[in-house]
Design a protein around this motif. Sequence first.
Motif, PDB file in Angstrom:
ATOM      1  N   MET A   1       0.872  -1.186  -0.295  1.00 34.56           N
ATOM      2  CA  MET A   1      -0.008  -0.006  -0.013  1.00 34.56           C
ATOM      3  C   MET A   1       0.946   1.206  -0.136  1.00 34.56           C
ATOM      4  O   MET A   1       0.629   2.228  -0.466  1.00 34.56           O
ATOM      5  N   THR A   4       1.751   2.313  -3.614  1.00 32.69           N
ATOM      6  CA  THR A   4       0.715   2.947  -4.267  1.00 32.69           C
ATOM      7  C   THR A   4       0.676   4.629  -4.071  1.00 32.69           C
ATOM      8  O   THR A   4       0.729   5.299  -4.573  1.00 32.69           O
ATOM      9  N   VAL A   7       3.812   6.338  -5.486  1.00 31.84           N
ATOM     10  CA  VAL A   7       3.106   6.646  -6.883  1.00 31.84           C
ATOM     11  C   VAL A   7       2.224   7.629  -7.162  1.00 31.84           C
ATOM     12  O   VAL A   7       2.329   8.306  -8.041  1.00 31.84           O
ATOM     13  N   LYS A   8       1.105   7.643  -6.424  1.00 31.06           N
ATOM     14  CA  LYS A   8      -0.063   8.376  -6.559  1.00 31.06           C
ATOM     15  C   LYS A   8       0.664   9.843  -6.116  1.00 31.06           C
ATOM     16  O   LYS A   8       0.194  10.894  -6.883  1.00 31.06           O
ATOM     17  N   GLU A  93      -4.815   9.046 -10.374  1.00 32.11           N
ATOM     18  CA  GLU A  93      -5.663   8.253  -9.774  1.00 32.11           C
ATOM     19  C   GLU A  93      -6.738   7.317 -10.691  1.00 32.11           C
ATOM     20  O   GLU A  93      -6.974   6.292 -10.538  1.00 32.11           O
ATOM     21  N   PHE A  96      -5.707   3.972 -11.365  1.00 35.15           N
ATOM     22  CA  PHE A  96      -6.066   3.157 -10.245  1.00 35.15           C
ATOM     23  C   PHE A  96      -7.372   2.857 -10.053  1.00 35.15           C
ATOM     24  O   PHE A  96      -7.756   1.673  -9.815  1.00 35.15           O
ATOM     25  N   ARG A  99      -7.775  -0.011 -13.066  1.00 32.89           N
ATOM     26  CA  ARG A  99      -7.109  -1.177 -12.436  1.00 32.89           C
ATOM     27  C   ARG A  99      -8.134  -1.696 -11.386  1.00 32.89           C
ATOM     28  O   ARG A  99      -8.249  -3.142 -11.272  1.00 32.89           O
TER      29      ARG A  99
END
Length: 178
Positions: A1, A4, A7-8, A93, A96, A99
């Motif tokens: 997590m 993530t 990356v965001k 976002e 994501f 995904r």
Amino acid sequence: MRATAVVKAAGTVLVTVLLTQPLWAPEWGSGVLGEVAAPGLPGAVAAVAVFFGLVALYCRSLQRTLHLVPPGARAAAPRSVWWMFAIPHNFTEDFFIVRAVAASLASDGRTAPAAVRRWQALGFAWCGLQIVSLLPGAAGRAGAVGALLLWAVHWAETARLNRRLAADRPAALQPRTP
């Protein structure tokens, strides 16, 4: 997590840099904000309102997709698709969201794996071109046109997928009749 979140955050910083390009490199052009402002204030307001209206309809379509997937198979809550309005974070976002919806479809198992992969690839393609659209000049304009076209195709595929899922709803998700 944690990866993530990194990356965001990094993606949001990159998008912010691209959005503010006219401030730190005006010689490159006015960027996407200049393109939006080009038709003048009334035209820009109308274009933005129409665009955000379409985004809202697209979000409702993705939300429906997640509602059509049994809760135990969902990789994200149906309301999470509304993060598409969190500018500038949404540019990152969106990947994501695509995904998570694809993972939900795969977990549900009613959609062929190849169809889920195609749907996801098409979604990632419009997301990527959306970021390209932030570049100044012809590259940005070409990215915008490509992103809008692929977004429309992805939306149409989502609607078709929703029709199939609704026709093959598990008993637990069937609407109750009085």
